[in-house]
Design an enzyme around this catalytic site. Structure first.
Site, PDB file in Angstrom:
ATOM      1  N   HIS A  34     -34.309 -15.417 -22.927  1.00  0.00           N
ATOM      2  CA  HIS A  34     -35.252 -16.266 -22.344  1.00  0.00           C
ATOM      3  C   HIS A  34     -35.641 -16.093 -20.759  1.00  0.00           C
ATOM      4  O   HIS A  34     -36.372 -16.813 -19.968  1.00  0.00           O
ATOM      5  CB  HIS A  34     -35.342 -17.779 -22.617  1.00  0.00           C
ATOM      6  CG  HIS A  34     -35.933 -18.216 -23.870  1.00  0.00           C
ATOM      7  ND1 HIS A  34     -37.234 -17.950 -24.252  1.00  0.00           N
ATOM      8  CD2 HIS A  34     -35.518 -18.449 -25.138  1.00  0.00           C
ATOM      9  CE1 HIS A  34     -37.436 -18.064 -25.358  1.00  0.00           C
ATOM     10  NE2 HIS A  34     -36.392 -18.386 -26.106  1.00  0.00           N
ATOM     11  N   SER A  71     -34.144 -23.008 -24.560  1.00  0.00           N
ATOM     12  CA  SER A  71     -35.431 -22.947 -24.842  1.00  0.00           C
ATOM     13  C   SER A  71     -36.361 -24.146 -25.170  1.00  0.00           C
ATOM     14  O   SER A  71     -37.518 -24.189 -25.102  1.00  0.00           O
ATOM     15  CB  SER A  71     -35.650 -21.882 -26.082  1.00  0.00           C
ATOM     16  OG  SER A  71     -35.157 -22.654 -27.000  1.00  0.00           O
ATOM     17  N   LYS A 106     -38.652  -9.999 -25.891  1.00  0.00           N
ATOM     18  CA  LYS A 106     -39.421 -11.394 -25.344  1.00  0.00           C
ATOM     19  C   LYS A 106     -40.093 -10.763 -24.173  1.00  0.00           C
ATOM     20  O   LYS A 106     -40.872  -9.908 -24.279  1.00  0.00           O
ATOM     21  CB  LYS A 106     -38.405 -12.425 -25.009  1.00  0.00           C
ATOM     22  CG  LYS A 106     -37.893 -13.247 -26.243  1.00  0.00           C
ATOM     23  CD  LYS A 106     -37.196 -14.360 -26.156  1.00  0.00           C
ATOM     24  CE  LYS A 106     -36.938 -15.160 -27.383  1.00  0.00           C
ATOM     25  NZ  LYS A 106     -35.412 -15.383 -27.887  1.00  0.00           N
TER      26      LYS A 106
END
Ligand SMILES: *Cc1c(COP(=O)(O)O)cnc(C)c1O
Length: 396
Positions: free
Chosen positions: A211, A183, A242
């Protein structure tokens, strides 16, 4: 007792402030989106949410949640194995497995729990976990809870991974663990090469797609899509918090015997509440949308390419990325902080990261792109970056 403890905490908190790493929370008074309003009344363009597909306030998901809230009420008030499993949980688990091309899925309250509860039930002190040095905190904590021997390899460094695998050859089972996207840089784990080494040294592979799910790969199926190895890793973990709507929830998906064992033994699953029905219903709706259209992924990828292209053209130093994370390198910590503050004055909300979150002298501003951004938003951000870049001597 508390008098003494209070002094102790106050002094530690002051140390954090003196080190410049004290976290202040900005308070939003609007839904999470590309444009947000903070409690000072200021409206800003948001470039620091994990809302990669803009689904955090998607109308179809909100409607699905409202409908479910009315039909199935608010909470489950039970762990899954007592009376906390609904048909919606089972349906969502099946949808997640279909999305990743895996055999079965187990839901958790968060990916932090999925990672916290995945190692200890599967591996013992006879086994080895070989973990990327930049893996997420929840993987690190999960590994700590397990008695397996620990090996660490430098970030995405295949020569080092090979060395660690050689050292772990005397162990009974070996599990390589990696984040899909790291990230801070936005780089993607080299899954194809990891799988080659796993094959050569007889190891299993786990990837955390938090992610990358919804983001990486042409249809957002994650790093296993990008590297053409769908169905080939034993364990995938991920979050619903997310790209997948941004509410709450995590999962482990993979080989069916692994999932079956986790349902028997994984402590965050056995001893923690099941996710609310409305979250499961919105999740089901979300995976249905992903099956029907690739519009959001296409827009996210176009936005990312456009933003990075223009930023490079403007002269910024951008870390190589294959995700929707764009690290604008400034190297100097004070400069990164100042740059982010000035961008906020221009109505662009981004975060500067410096040591210890990233290595010394690697300070940067992390920009996260979203399908919710329109071209005018991107242009405004690029113009603001360019203006401040010139003002602060980053650009000539
Ligand atoms: C965000 C993140 C998590 C935690 O996910 P939650 O569902 O918010 O607990 C775990 N792993 C990685 C790699 C993440 O980026």
């Amino acid at each position: 007792m508390y008098d003494k403890f209070q002094k102790h905490l106050t002094s530690q908190i002051n140390d954090i402030k003196a080190a410049g790493t004290y976290k202040n929370e900005r308070i939003l008074v609007s839904p999470q989106y590309s444009q947000i309003k903070v409690n000072t009344g200021k409206e800003v363009l948001n470039f620091c949410a994990n809302n990669y597909l803009g689904l955090a306030n998607n109308k179809q998901l909100v409607d699905a949640a409202i409908k479910c809230l009315q039909e199935r009420a608010y909470g489950m008030a039970s762990v899954r194995f007592i009376c906390g499993t609904s048909d919606l949980h089972k349906e969502l688990e099946a949808k997640i497995a279909k999305f990743f091309g895996t055999e079965d899925t187990i839901l958790y309250a968060a990916c932090f729990d999925a990672n916290g509860g995945v190692f200890e039930p599967l591996l013992t002190d006879e086994d080895a976990i070989i973990s990327d040095a930049l893996n997420h905190a929840s993987i690190i904590d999960g590994v700590r809870l397990c008695k397996a021997k620990r090996f660490r390899y430098a970030n995405a460094d295949m020569a080092d991974l090979e060395k660690q695998l050689q050292e772990a050859q005397s162990c009974r089972f070996r599990l390589i663990v990696t984040d899909g996207v790291f990230s801070m840089d936005g780089n993607v784990a080299p899954m194809d090469k990891i799988l080659e080494l796993a094959n050569k040294y007889d190891a299993m592979v786990m990837v955390d797609e938090s992610h990358s799910a919804g983001v990486v790969g042409k249809t957002g199926r994650g790093v296993t899509e990008l590297h053409n190895c769908r169905g080939k890793v034993e364990i995938i973990t991920g979050t619903l918090g997310k790209a997948f709507g941004g509410a709450i929830g995590g999962f482990t998906t993979g080989k069916k015997e692994i999932i079956e064992m986790l349902r028997q033994r994984s402590r965050p699953y056995l001893f923690s509440n099941s996710i609310p029905p409305m979250v499961a219903a919105a999740g089901i709706k979300m995976f249905e949308m992903m099956d029907q259209t690739n519009e959001l992924q296409d827009k996210l990828h176009a936005n990312t390419d456009y933003f990075i292209g223009k930023m490079k053209e403007a002269g910024f130093d951008i870390k190589p990325t294959q995700s929707a994370i764009c690290a604008v390198m400034l190297y100097d910590a004070a400069l990164a902080g100042k740059f982010a503050d000035k961008l906020l004055e221009e109505g662009i909300y981004v975060i500067g990261f410096s040591y210890p979150v990233v290595p010394q002298n690697q300070a940067r501003i992390r920009v996260q792109l979203s399908a919710a951004h329109e071209k005018k938003h991107l242009d405004k951000a690029i113009a603001a970056f360019t203006k401040i870049g010139k003002e602060l001597g980053v650009l000539k």
